[in-house]
Design an enzyme around this catalytic site. Structure first.
Site, short mmCIF file in Angstrom:
data_model
loop_
_atom_site.label_atom_id
_atom_site.label_comp_id
_atom_site.label_asym_id
_atom_site.label_seq_id
_atom_site.Cartn_x
_atom_site.Cartn_y
_atom_site.Cartn_z
N GLU A 17 -3.86 1.17 -5.78
CA GLU A 17 -2.95 0.34 -6.22
C GLU A 17 -2.81 0.32 -7.62
O GLU A 17 -3.60 0.89 -8.34
CB GLU A 17 -3.58 -1.05 -5.63
N CYS A 68 0.78 -1.01 0.12
CA CYS A 68 0.16 -0.03 -0.01
C CYS A 68 0.86 1.34 -0.05
O CYS A 68 1.40 1.63 0.95
CB CYS A 68 -0.74 -0.14 1.31
#
Length: 259
Positions: free
Chosen positions: A111, A2
Protein backbone atom coordinates in the site's frame (compact mmCIF):
# COMPACT_ATOMS: atom_id res chain seq x y z
CA UNK A 1 -7.72 -0.78 -1.98
CA UNK A 2 -5.30 -3.62 -2.59
CA UNK A 3 -3.46 -3.20 -5.87
CA UNK A 4 -0.35 -5.32 -5.30
CA UNK A 5 0.42 -8.33 -3.12
CA UNK A 6 2.96 -11.12 -2.70
CA UNK A 7 2.78 -14.88 -2.22
CA UNK A 8 6.02 -16.50 -1.13
CA UNK A 9 4.95 -19.51 0.97
CA UNK A 10 5.94 -23.07 0.11
CA UNK A 11 3.34 -25.54 -1.13
CA UNK A 12 3.47 -27.64 2.05
CA UNK A 13 2.64 -24.60 4.20
CA UNK A 14 -0.17 -23.55 1.89
CA UNK A 15 -1.61 -27.07 1.84
CA UNK A 16 -1.58 -27.26 5.63
CA UNK A 17 -2.91 -23.74 6.22
CA UNK A 18 -5.74 -24.04 3.69
CA UNK A 19 -6.33 -27.82 3.73
CA UNK A 20 -5.67 -28.10 0.00
CA UNK A 21 -5.62 -31.37 -1.90
CA UNK A 22 -4.23 -30.40 -5.30
CA UNK A 23 -1.44 -27.83 -4.94
CA UNK A 24 2.01 -28.28 -6.45
CA UNK A 25 4.99 -26.06 -5.56
CA UNK A 26 4.12 -22.52 -6.68
CA UNK A 27 6.79 -20.00 -7.68
CA UNK A 28 7.60 -17.20 -5.28
CA UNK A 29 5.82 -14.07 -6.51
CA UNK A 30 6.94 -10.77 -5.03
CA UNK A 31 4.85 -8.28 -7.01
CA UNK A 32 1.49 -9.69 -8.11
CA UNK A 33 -0.38 -7.11 -10.17
CA UNK A 34 -3.87 -6.72 -11.68
CA UNK A 35 -4.71 -8.81 -14.79
CA UNK A 36 -2.11 -11.42 -13.77
CA UNK A 37 -3.14 -14.93 -12.71
CA UNK A 38 -3.60 -15.31 -8.96
CA UNK A 39 -3.91 -18.43 -6.80
CA UNK A 40 -7.32 -18.77 -5.15
CA UNK A 41 -9.02 -21.42 -3.02
CA UNK A 42 -12.54 -22.78 -3.49
CA UNK A 43 -14.63 -25.28 -1.57
CA UNK A 44 -14.49 -28.89 -2.71
CA UNK A 45 -17.32 -31.40 -2.99
CA UNK A 46 -16.32 -33.78 -0.19
CA UNK A 47 -14.40 -34.20 3.04
CA UNK A 48 -10.62 -34.31 2.69
CA UNK A 49 -9.12 -37.82 3.09
CA UNK A 50 -7.88 -38.46 6.63
CA UNK A 51 -9.35 -35.20 7.94
CA UNK A 52 -12.56 -33.94 9.46
CA UNK A 53 -12.19 -30.74 7.42
CA UNK A 54 -13.88 -30.16 4.05
CA UNK A 55 -11.79 -30.62 0.94
CA UNK A 56 -10.59 -27.43 -0.72
CA UNK A 57 -9.06 -26.87 -4.14
CA UNK A 58 -6.61 -24.34 -5.56
CA UNK A 59 -6.93 -22.81 -9.00
CA UNK A 60 -5.72 -19.82 -10.97
CA UNK A 61 -7.95 -16.93 -11.96
CA UNK A 62 -7.35 -13.59 -13.64
CA UNK A 63 -7.10 -10.77 -11.10
CA UNK A 64 -9.77 -8.45 -12.43
CA UNK A 65 -13.40 -9.43 -11.84
CA UNK A 66 -15.71 -9.67 -14.85
CA UNK A 67 -19.45 -10.25 -14.25
CA UNK A 68 -21.00 -12.86 -16.52
CA UNK A 69 -23.42 -10.34 -18.06
CA UNK A 70 -20.67 -8.11 -19.49
CA UNK A 71 -20.69 -8.18 -23.30
CA UNK A 72 -17.45 -6.38 -24.11
CA UNK A 73 -14.68 -6.41 -21.45
CA UNK A 74 -13.03 -3.44 -23.13
CA UNK A 75 -16.02 -1.31 -22.09
CA UNK A 76 -16.00 -2.48 -18.47
CA UNK A 77 -13.70 -1.18 -15.69
CA UNK A 78 -11.05 -3.42 -14.16
CA UNK A 79 -12.53 -4.55 -10.83
CA UNK A 80 -9.61 -5.78 -8.74
CA UNK A 81 -11.35 -4.98 -5.44
CA UNK A 82 -14.93 -5.17 -4.16
CA UNK A 83 -16.12 -3.06 -1.24
CA UNK A 84 -17.36 -5.36 1.52
CA UNK A 85 -19.95 -2.80 2.63
CA UNK A 86 -21.80 -2.92 -0.72
CA UNK A 87 -20.83 -6.23 -2.38
CA UNK A 88 -23.97 -8.06 -1.24
CA UNK A 89 -26.29 -5.67 -3.05
CA UNK A 90 -24.11 -4.42 -5.91
CA UNK A 91 -25.12 -5.82 -9.31
CA UNK A 92 -21.55 -6.64 -10.32
CA UNK A 93 -20.90 -8.82 -7.25
CA UNK A 94 -24.33 -10.01 -6.07
CA UNK A 95 -24.24 -13.43 -7.75
CA UNK A 96 -20.64 -14.13 -6.76
CA UNK A 97 -21.35 -13.22 -3.13
CA UNK A 98 -24.07 -15.86 -3.12
CA UNK A 99 -22.44 -18.60 -5.18
CA UNK A 100 -18.68 -18.06 -5.65
CA UNK A 101 -16.87 -16.87 -2.53
CA UNK A 102 -13.14 -17.67 -2.50
CA UNK A 103 -10.00 -17.25 -0.43
CA UNK A 104 -6.92 -15.48 -1.80
CA UNK A 105 -3.73 -16.60 0.01
CA UNK A 106 -0.98 -14.00 0.38
CA UNK A 107 2.23 -13.33 2.26
CA UNK A 108 1.30 -9.66 2.51
CA UNK A 109 0.12 -6.72 0.42
CA UNK A 110 1.51 -3.38 -0.68
CA UNK A 111 0.00 0.00 0.00
CA UNK A 112 1.04 3.61 -0.52
CA UNK A 113 0.79 6.52 1.87
CA UNK A 114 -0.05 9.46 -0.37
CA UNK A 115 0.67 12.95 0.97
CA UNK A 116 -1.84 15.76 0.98
CA UNK A 117 0.88 17.94 -0.52
CA UNK A 118 0.78 17.26 -4.27
CA UNK A 119 4.45 18.13 -4.52
CA UNK A 120 5.56 15.51 -2.00
CA UNK A 121 6.61 11.90 -2.49
CA UNK A 122 4.52 8.83 -1.63
CA UNK A 123 5.81 6.08 0.64
CA UNK A 124 5.29 2.41 -0.26
CA UNK A 125 4.79 -0.24 2.44
CA UNK A 126 4.77 -4.02 2.50
CA UNK A 127 2.07 -4.96 4.99
CA UNK A 128 2.45 -8.49 6.34
CA UNK A 129 1.09 -10.56 9.25
CA UNK A 130 3.19 -10.26 12.39
CA UNK A 131 2.81 -14.00 13.05
CA UNK A 132 2.89 -16.73 10.43
CA UNK A 133 3.78 -16.67 6.76
CA UNK A 134 0.33 -16.73 5.16
CA UNK A 135 -2.86 -14.71 5.36
CA UNK A 136 -6.11 -15.42 3.50
CA UNK A 137 -8.07 -12.54 1.97
CA UNK A 138 -11.78 -12.79 1.21
CA UNK A 139 -12.46 -12.84 -2.50
CA UNK A 140 -15.09 -13.35 -5.17
CA UNK A 141 -14.90 -15.31 -8.41
CA UNK A 142 -16.81 -15.23 -11.68
CA UNK A 143 -16.39 -17.06 -14.99
CA UNK A 144 -16.78 -14.75 -17.96
CA UNK A 145 -17.77 -16.24 -21.33
CA UNK A 146 -17.05 -14.50 -24.62
CA UNK A 147 -19.24 -14.62 -27.72
CA UNK A 148 -17.00 -17.30 -29.25
CA UNK A 149 -17.53 -19.60 -26.27
CA UNK A 150 -14.14 -19.16 -24.60
CA UNK A 151 -14.16 -18.73 -20.82
CA UNK A 152 -11.96 -16.86 -18.34
CA UNK A 153 -12.12 -17.31 -14.57
CA UNK A 154 -11.80 -13.92 -12.88
CA UNK A 155 -11.54 -12.74 -9.30
CA UNK A 156 -11.51 -9.75 -6.96
CA UNK A 157 -10.34 -9.13 -3.39
CA UNK A 158 -12.84 -7.76 -0.88
CA UNK A 159 -11.77 -4.67 1.04
CA UNK A 160 -13.05 -2.97 4.17
CA UNK A 161 -12.29 0.14 6.22
CA UNK A 162 -8.72 0.18 7.51
CA UNK A 163 -8.06 -0.55 11.16
CA UNK A 164 -6.06 1.93 13.24
CA UNK A 165 -2.72 0.39 12.26
CA UNK A 166 -3.32 0.78 8.52
CA UNK A 167 -5.40 3.98 8.56
CA UNK A 168 -2.29 6.17 8.74
CA UNK A 169 -1.28 4.70 5.37
CA UNK A 170 -4.59 4.15 3.57
CA UNK A 171 -8.30 4.18 4.42
CA UNK A 172 -8.95 0.68 3.00
CA UNK A 173 -7.50 -2.79 3.60
CA UNK A 174 -8.24 -6.34 2.42
CA UNK A 175 -10.78 -8.39 4.36
CA UNK A 176 -8.89 -11.11 6.28
CA UNK A 177 -10.62 -14.44 6.89
CA UNK A 178 -9.39 -16.36 9.94
CA UNK A 179 -8.65 -20.12 9.56
CA UNK A 180 -11.52 -20.99 11.87
CA UNK A 181 -13.88 -19.15 9.50
CA UNK A 182 -12.58 -20.61 6.19
CA UNK A 183 -15.32 -23.23 5.95
CA UNK A 184 -18.14 -20.80 6.71
CA UNK A 185 -16.87 -18.26 4.20
CA UNK A 186 -16.46 -20.84 1.42
CA UNK A 187 -19.77 -22.58 2.13
CA UNK A 188 -22.04 -21.09 -0.52
CA UNK A 189 -24.55 -23.94 -0.20
CA UNK A 190 -25.84 -23.29 3.31
CA UNK A 191 -24.39 -19.86 4.19
CA UNK A 192 -26.24 -16.94 2.63
CA UNK A 193 -24.29 -13.70 2.09
CA UNK A 194 -26.02 -12.07 5.07
CA UNK A 195 -24.90 -14.97 7.26
CA UNK A 196 -21.21 -14.33 6.54
CA UNK A 197 -21.49 -10.54 6.61
CA UNK A 198 -19.93 -10.51 10.08
CA UNK A 199 -16.68 -11.87 8.60
CA UNK A 200 -16.23 -8.84 6.34
CA UNK A 201 -14.82 -6.52 8.98
CA UNK A 202 -11.37 -5.02 9.67
CA UNK A 203 -8.91 -7.40 11.27
CA UNK A 204 -7.92 -6.45 14.81
CA UNK A 205 -5.10 -4.01 15.50
CA UNK A 206 -1.70 -5.62 15.82
CA UNK A 207 -2.35 -8.35 13.24
CA UNK A 208 -0.30 -6.61 10.52
CA UNK A 209 3.02 -4.80 10.52
CA UNK A 210 3.90 -2.22 7.85
CA UNK A 211 7.45 -2.26 6.46
CA UNK A 212 8.50 0.81 4.43
CA UNK A 213 9.88 -0.28 1.03
CA UNK A 214 11.05 1.50 -2.10
CA UNK A 215 8.85 2.55 -4.99
CA UNK A 216 10.13 -0.37 -7.11
CA UNK A 217 6.86 -2.16 -6.44
CA UNK A 218 5.08 0.41 -8.62
CA UNK A 219 6.56 -1.13 -11.79
CA UNK A 220 5.17 -4.52 -12.75
CA UNK A 221 8.51 -5.39 -14.38
CA UNK A 222 10.13 -5.41 -10.91
CA UNK A 223 9.48 -8.94 -9.71
CA UNK A 224 12.48 -9.82 -7.54
CA UNK A 225 12.93 -10.12 -3.77
CA UNK A 226 14.69 -6.75 -3.66
CA UNK A 227 11.34 -4.96 -3.67
CA UNK A 228 10.78 -6.26 -0.12
CA UNK A 229 13.98 -4.74 1.24
CA UNK A 230 13.19 -2.22 3.99
CA UNK A 231 14.08 1.42 3.42
CA UNK A 232 14.14 4.46 5.65
CA UNK A 233 10.61 5.78 5.99
CA UNK A 234 9.93 9.13 4.35
CA UNK A 235 9.05 11.63 7.05
CA UNK A 236 7.91 14.37 4.68
CA UNK A 237 6.32 12.57 1.69
CA UNK A 238 6.71 13.90 -1.82
CA UNK A 239 4.23 13.35 -4.65
CA UNK A 240 4.77 10.22 -6.69
CA UNK A 241 4.23 10.82 -10.41
CA UNK A 242 4.90 8.93 -13.59
CA UNK A 243 5.26 5.24 -14.38
CA UNK A 244 6.32 4.25 -10.88
CA UNK A 245 3.00 5.27 -9.34
CA UNK A 246 0.81 2.29 -8.37
CA UNK A 247 -2.34 1.60 -10.43
CA UNK A 248 -5.59 3.10 -9.24
CA UNK A 249 -8.82 1.14 -8.94
CA UNK A 250 -10.41 0.85 -12.37
CA UNK A 251 -7.18 1.72 -14.15
CA UNK A 252 -5.43 -0.97 -16.20
CA UNK A 253 -1.74 -1.45 -15.40
CA UNK A 254 0.99 -1.49 -18.04
CA UNK A 255 0.86 -5.18 -18.85
CA UNK A 256 -0.93 -7.69 -21.03
CA UNK A 257 -4.54 -8.57 -20.33
CA UNK A 258 -5.98 -12.07 -20.65
CA UNK A 259 -8.69 -10.64 -22.88
Amino acid sequence: MCGRFALLARADLLREFLNLVNLEEPPARYNIAPTQPILVVVAGDRQAPGSNLPERKALLVRWGFMPGWVKDPQDFPLLINARAETAIGKASFRAAMRHRRILVPASGFFEWRRPADKGAKAQAYFIRPRKGEIVAFAGLMETWSSADGSEVDTGAILTTAANADIARIHDRMPVVIRPEDFSRWLDCRTQEPREVEDLMRPIEEGFFEAIPVSDKVGKVSNMGPDILEPVEEIAEPETKKGADAPPKAGQKPDQLSLF
